[in-house]
Design a protein around this motif. Structure first.
Motif, PDB file in Angstrom:
ATOM      1  N   LYS A  98       0.836  -1.199   0.000  1.00 35.66           N
ATOM      2  CA  LYS A  98       0.000   0.000   0.000  1.00 35.66           C
ATOM      3  C   LYS A  98       0.873   1.254   0.000  1.00 35.66           C
ATOM      4  O   LYS A  98       0.618   2.200  -0.748  1.00 35.66           O
ATOM      5  CB  LYS A  98      -0.930  -0.009   1.214  1.00 35.66           C
ATOM      6  CG  LYS A  98      -1.947   1.097   1.216  1.00 35.66           C
ATOM      7  CD  LYS A  98      -2.909   0.944   2.394  1.00 35.66           C
ATOM      8  CE  LYS A  98      -3.943   2.054   2.377  1.00 35.66           C
ATOM      9  NZ  LYS A  98      -4.893   1.924   3.477  1.00 35.66           N
ATOM     10  N   LYS A  99       1.897   1.241   0.821  1.00 31.70           N
ATOM     11  CA  LYS A  99       2.834   2.363   0.882  1.00 31.70           C
ATOM     12  C   LYS A  99       3.483   2.579  -0.490  1.00 31.70           C
ATOM     13  O   LYS A  99       3.574   3.702  -0.971  1.00 31.70           O
ATOM     14  CB  LYS A  99       3.911   2.084   1.936  1.00 31.70           C
ATOM     15  CG  LYS A  99       4.980   3.140   2.053  1.00 31.70           C
ATOM     16  CD  LYS A  99       6.011   2.742   3.109  1.00 31.70           C
ATOM     17  CE  LYS A  99       7.159   3.721   3.183  1.00 31.70           C
ATOM     18  NZ  LYS A  99       8.173   3.296   4.159  1.00 31.70           N
ATOM     19  N   GLY A 100       3.913   1.481  -1.095  1.00 30.76           N
ATOM     20  CA  GLY A 100       4.522   1.562  -2.426  1.00 30.76           C
ATOM     21  C   GLY A 100       3.568   2.118  -3.449  1.00 30.76           C
ATOM     22  O   GLY A 100       3.942   2.953  -4.284  1.00 30.76           O
ATOM     23  N   HIS A 101       2.336   1.697  -3.386  1.00 29.36           N
ATOM     24  CA  HIS A 101       1.348   2.180  -4.351  1.00 29.36           C
ATOM     25  C   HIS A 101       1.066   3.667  -4.142  1.00 29.36           C
ATOM     26  O   HIS A 101       1.040   4.436  -5.085  1.00 29.36           O
ATOM     27  CB  HIS A 101       0.055   1.379  -4.256  1.00 29.36           C
ATOM     28  CG  HIS A 101      -0.984   1.842  -5.218  1.00 29.36           C
ATOM     29  ND1 HIS A 101      -0.891   1.577  -6.570  1.00 29.36           N
ATOM     30  CD2 HIS A 101      -2.112   2.575  -5.057  1.00 29.36           C
ATOM     31  CE1 HIS A 101      -1.927   2.126  -7.189  1.00 29.36           C
ATOM     32  NE2 HIS A 101      -2.681   2.727  -6.285  1.00 29.36           N
ATOM     33  N   GLN A 102       0.840   4.045  -2.894  1.00 33.08           N
ATOM     34  CA  GLN A 102       0.494   5.427  -2.598  1.00 33.08           C
ATOM     35  C   GLN A 102       1.640   6.382  -2.902  1.00 33.08           C
ATOM     36  O   GLN A 102       1.436   7.456  -3.452  1.00 33.08           O
ATOM     37  CB  GLN A 102       0.090   5.586  -1.129  1.00 33.08           C
ATOM     38  CG  GLN A 102      -1.243   4.964  -0.807  1.00 33.08           C
ATOM     39  CD  GLN A 102      -1.555   5.018   0.684  1.00 33.08           C
ATOM     40  OE1 GLN A 102      -0.683   5.131   1.513  1.00 33.08           O
ATOM     41  NE2 GLN A 102      -2.837   4.923   1.009  1.00 33.08           N
ATOM     42  N   GLU A 103       2.840   5.992  -2.518  1.00 34.46           N
ATOM     43  CA  GLU A 103       3.957   6.911  -2.609  1.00 34.46           C
ATOM     44  C   GLU A 103       4.723   6.831  -3.922  1.00 34.46           C
ATOM     45  O   GLU A 103       5.418   7.775  -4.268  1.00 34.46           O
ATOM     46  CB  GLU A 103       4.917   6.686  -1.439  1.00 34.46           C
ATOM     47  CG  GLU A 103       4.273   6.988  -0.093  1.00 34.46           C
ATOM     48  CD  GLU A 103       5.238   6.855   1.062  1.00 34.46           C
ATOM     49  OE1 GLU A 103       6.456   7.010   0.852  1.00 34.46           O
ATOM     50  OE2 GLU A 103       4.769   6.604   2.182  1.00 34.46           O
ATOM     51  N   ILE A 104       4.600   5.723  -4.623  1.00 36.21           N
ATOM     52  CA  ILE A 104       5.424   5.562  -5.820  1.00 36.21           C
ATOM     53  C   ILE A 104       4.603   5.350  -7.082  1.00 36.21           C
ATOM     54  O   ILE A 104       4.670   6.146  -8.010  1.00 36.21           O
ATOM     55  CB  ILE A 104       6.408   4.383  -5.642  1.00 36.21           C
ATOM     56  CG1 ILE A 104       7.342   4.674  -4.466  1.00 36.21           C
ATOM     57  CG2 ILE A 104       7.209   4.143  -6.907  1.00 36.21           C
ATOM     58  CD1 ILE A 104       8.141   3.492  -4.011  1.00 36.21           C
TER      59      ILE A 104
END
Length: 145
Positions: free
Chosen positions: A65-71
């Motif tokens: 989720k972090k990867g999707h949101q931030e990257i």
């Protein structure tokens, strides 16, 4: 095994956008049953295994989720990024990849103390088999519409 394939097929044929969370819960329920059967977990093993596995899955999902949101959402507009912004985004991507790898390694070490090394390898294989079956049924269903 065949009942799992049939159940997966039925689930994939009924997936709808309005019920995504319920659908993921159903898929996870099927995954739990599939893994339990494939690993032949006894009661003691299951009681120790599932908390470790569920904690790992939660952490893994948080990283995704972090990867999707931030990257990933920013990569769509990569042409508009400055070189400095792109470097920062690339560094973040590599950091998240390293965190995922560390998490995977930590999980494998931990889980192999709860279940045998052989069952840990069977777990890896079972997860892949489950994904393949799910995708196969999804593609067959999508092609049939």
């Amino acid at each position: 095994m065949n009942k799992f394939i049939i159940t997966i097929f039925l689930l994939v044929t009924t997936l709808s956008f309005g019920q995504r969370n319920q659908d993921w819960e159903k898929i996870n329920t099927l995954k739990v049953a599939f893994i339990t059967e494939k690993l032949s977990l006894n009661t003691k093993e299951a009681q120790e295994f599932w908390p470790v596995y569920n904690e790992y899955q939660e952490k893994r999902n948080a990283l995704r989720k972090k990867g999707h949101q931030e990257i990933k959402s920013k990569i769509k507009d990569a042409d508009a990024l400055t070189e400095k912004e792109a470097q920062k985004l690339l560094a973040l991507h590599m950091q998240i990849e390293e965190e995922e790898e560390a998490l995977d390694n930590s999980f494998l070490k931990n889980v192999s103390t709860v279940i045998s090394a052989k069952k840990t390898l069977l777990l890896l294989r079972s997860e892949e088999e489950f994904k393949r079956q799910l995708m196969k049924q999804y593609r067959q269903n999508k092609g049939g519409k």
